[in-house]
Scaffold this active site. Structure first.
Site, short mmCIF file in Angstrom:
data_model
loop_
_atom_site.label_atom_id
_atom_site.label_comp_id
_atom_site.label_asym_id
_atom_site.label_seq_id
_atom_site.Cartn_x
_atom_site.Cartn_y
_atom_site.Cartn_z
N ASP A 1 0.80 -1.22 0.00
CA ASP A 1 0.00 0.00 0.00
C ASP A 1 0.84 1.28 0.00
OD1 ASP A 1 -2.37 1.56 0.34
OD2 ASP A 1 -2.06 1.58 2.50
N GLU B 1 3.79 -7.79 7.43
CA GLU B 1 2.53 -8.49 7.20
C GLU B 1 2.61 -9.63 6.19
OE1 GLU B 1 -0.72 -5.77 6.58
OE2 GLU B 1 -0.58 -5.11 8.65
N GLU C 1 1.45 -0.66 14.03
CA GLU C 1 0.46 0.05 13.21
C GLU C 1 -0.88 0.05 13.92
OE1 GLU C 1 0.00 -1.02 9.04
OE2 GLU C 1 2.17 -1.29 8.80
N TYR D 1 -6.18 -3.01 13.08
CA TYR D 1 -7.12 -2.00 12.55
C TYR D 1 -8.56 -2.24 12.99
CZ TYR D 1 -3.25 -0.21 9.86
OH TYR D 1 -2.04 0.35 9.51
C1 GCB Z 1 -1.15 -2.26 6.70
C2 GCB Z 1 0.12 -2.14 5.96
C3 GCB Z 1 0.41 -0.72 5.52
C4 GCB Z 1 -0.87 -0.07 5.01
C5 GCB Z 1 -1.86 -0.05 6.15
C6 GCB Z 1 -3.22 0.56 5.75
O1 GCB Z 1 -1.39 -3.19 7.41
O2 GCB Z 1 1.23 -2.66 6.66
O3 GCB Z 1 1.39 -0.74 4.52
O4 GCB Z 1 -0.66 1.20 4.52
O5 GCB Z 1 -2.11 -1.35 6.58
O6 GCB Z 1 -3.41 1.74 5.95
O7 GCB Z 1 -4.03 -0.17 5.22
#
Ligand code: GCB
Length: 518
Positions: A80, A337, A431, A393
């Protein structure tokens, strides 16, 4: 005479006066090309660099290359961030002596008020009557230690240690002599510190630390991934303003200047190799929308995996070789990941982790950033980690658009399973974040609004604070950054705490209060 390229993404062929002089695979570390016998002195020379950024299942980062109807090629990243290409960092023309210092390593031991720095120097074309003098100068310019020989130890009395956000840098000076003639000299600033893990704590100089900071990107308007000292300095000033003490070089090794600044400012760095996109199917639709769907059952069962591993090991070795002496680098992240719950992944991981340990004289802790698919019950890969790095997330990809309390419940449920099954290692959140448009406000909050980012962050912090084994929090992301065009992205990833042009969103003030008060 050599040309030294800071980085060319992702591979380069170098031609001097029409002659091919070098090739390098991997877009985020330096490489040198010897041009001694092909440059024309006192004349004009033609330097051509053929750059290629095509992605494949053996490239780091991984992806695909799609051929469009027009015949043009399109990058389909399994990751991403925008697949920028080009000569992204400075290029140097270096004139070096025949006998030269080409590498050195240091490792530190502390005992009471004193320290011992073990060093090893490598030179080119050694001869028996060549000797090395090694000096360590303190910040006032006073000699702190002296030694001779290609390897040995520097004993430092009353040492000034390199501490978090309180850096002290000595200057290591290496001088190579033949009889009394100075052949070469090299000097660099080094910080003296130790790092190790004990139980659920990360110890720097034997004191527990807690990481506060970000996953970042080398990304800015106009320059893309091109190095900019101005942006780098601004980023550090903002990280200091907000009370951060660390970052992960998501998802590739950064420009060397970033580590030099981190050494100087006392920032802790988790250094990540560009092993990103190592999944059969990425978690979110945006990565796969344009993919061919040809990927096999296990990413690591692909017939090309041997080649991938070779590229991965090479990139890892080059990163460790480049960054091994930085005090700021406290750990290596060996993947972002990846698929991590298959037997094939387990075998692949074992070799990568063993290599990292073998190549780093400081034996820094190693880990990888785990996606939601890595769960405590799947011990196939995270068994190799010295500490756990979690990318989570809840409230965005999981239960986004629902009540934040639902997301919290799901997150807590997972945390309880980690606490029950694997409470013996430190856990860092590498993250957590929510896309936020800097101009969007709404009450009650909705996804993409500034109010939602604040609610989301508060929810995570409440959970982090419940568990002693959580030893760090790095928000995704420091700033908004460019990605592919897709429905899940509003002209890029907007999870920044700062906008792409480095101005604060409302969430920045929340983070600042939390980090400066703790
Ligand atoms: C993730 C990735 C990262 C993305 C992020 C997202 O898990 O490691 O590269 O930018 O999520 O914002 O989806």
């Amino acid at each position: 005479m050599e040309l030294r390229f800071g980085a060319v993404a992702h591979r380069a062929e170098v031609y001097v006066n029409g002659e091919k002089r070098g090739f390098h695979e991997g877009g985020f570390v330096p490489f040198c090309v010897d041009v001694t016998d092909c440059v024309r002195y006192q004349e004009e020379n033609r330097l051509v660099v053929l750059v290629n950024n095509e992605l494949s299942d053996t490239s780091l980062p991984a992806g695909e290359t799609e051929i469009l109807k027009s015949g043009r090629k399109k990058a389909v990243p399994y990751f991403d961030f925008f697949n920028y290409s080009g000569i992204i960092r400075p290029v140097w023309l270096m004139s070096t002596p025949r006998h030269r210092i080409c590498d050195y390593s240091v490792r530190h031991e502390i005992s009471g008020k004193d320290a011992c720095t073990w060093y090893q120097v490598e030179i080119e074309n050694p001869e028996p009557d060549i000797r090395m003098e090694v000096r360590l100068w303190d910040e006032e310019g006073k000699l702190a230690a002296y030694s001779e020989g290609m390897e040995g130890k520097l004993v430092i009395a009353d040492v000034h240690l390199w501490e978090v956000r309180n850096a002290y840098l000595y200057r290591l000076e290496l001088r190579l002599f033949q009889k009394d003639q100075l052949l070469d000299e090299y000097s660099e600033e080094i910080g003296i510190r130790t790092v190790r893990i004990q139980g659920t704590e990360i110890l720097l100089n034997e004191k527990p630390i807690y990481l506060k900071g970000f996953g970042r990107h080398e990304d800015s308007p106009v320059l893309g991934r091109g190095f900019s000292l101005g942006f780098l300095k601004r980023d550090f000033e903002l990280m200091k303003w907000i009370g951060a003490n660390s970052f992960r070089t998501s998802h590739y090794p950064y420009a060397e200047e970033a580590y030099q600044m981190a050494d100087r400012e006392g920032f802790l760095v988790i250094d990540e190799v560009a092993a990103v996109g190592f999944v059969k199917r990425a978690g979110t639709a945006m990565f796969t929308a344009a993919g061919s769907g040809k990927r096999p059952e296990s990413f690591f069962a692909s017939p090309t995996v041997a080649r991938l591993k070779q590229n991965h090991l090479e990139a890892l070795k080059e990163m460790i070789q480049r960054d091994k002496n930085h005090a700021c680098v406290i750990a290596w992240s060996l993947f972002n990941e990846p698929e991590s719950n298959t037997v094939q992944a387990g075998e692949y991981f074992r070799e990568i982790f063993e290599a990292a340990k073998a190549w780093d004289v400081q034996k820094r802790p190693c880990s990888f950033a785990m996606a939601l698919s890595s769960q405590p019950e799947d011990v196939v890969c995270h068994q190799y980690c010295d500490f756990l790095c979690m990318n989570r997330y809840y409230g965005w990809y999981v239960k986004g658009g629902s009540e934040i309390s639902d997301a919290k419940e799901a997150f807590l449920e997972e945390m309880e399973r980690w606490a029950a099954l694997d409470p013996q290692r430190p856990m860092i959140f590498t993250e957590y974040g929510a896309d936020t448009l800097s101009y969007e406000h709404k009450l009650p909050s909705v996804m993409w609004s500034q109010e939602y980012q604040i609610e989301y962050l508060k929810m995570y912090h409440e959970i982090f604070d419940r568990y002693d084994f959580v030893r760090g929090e790095q928000v995704w992301n420091f700033a908004d950054f460019q990605t592919v065009e897709t429905t899940g992205r509003a002209n890029g990833n907007r999870k920044g705490i700062f906008t792409r042009d480095r101005q604060p969103k409302d969430g920045a003030f929340l983070m600042r209060r939390r980090w400066l008060e703790s």
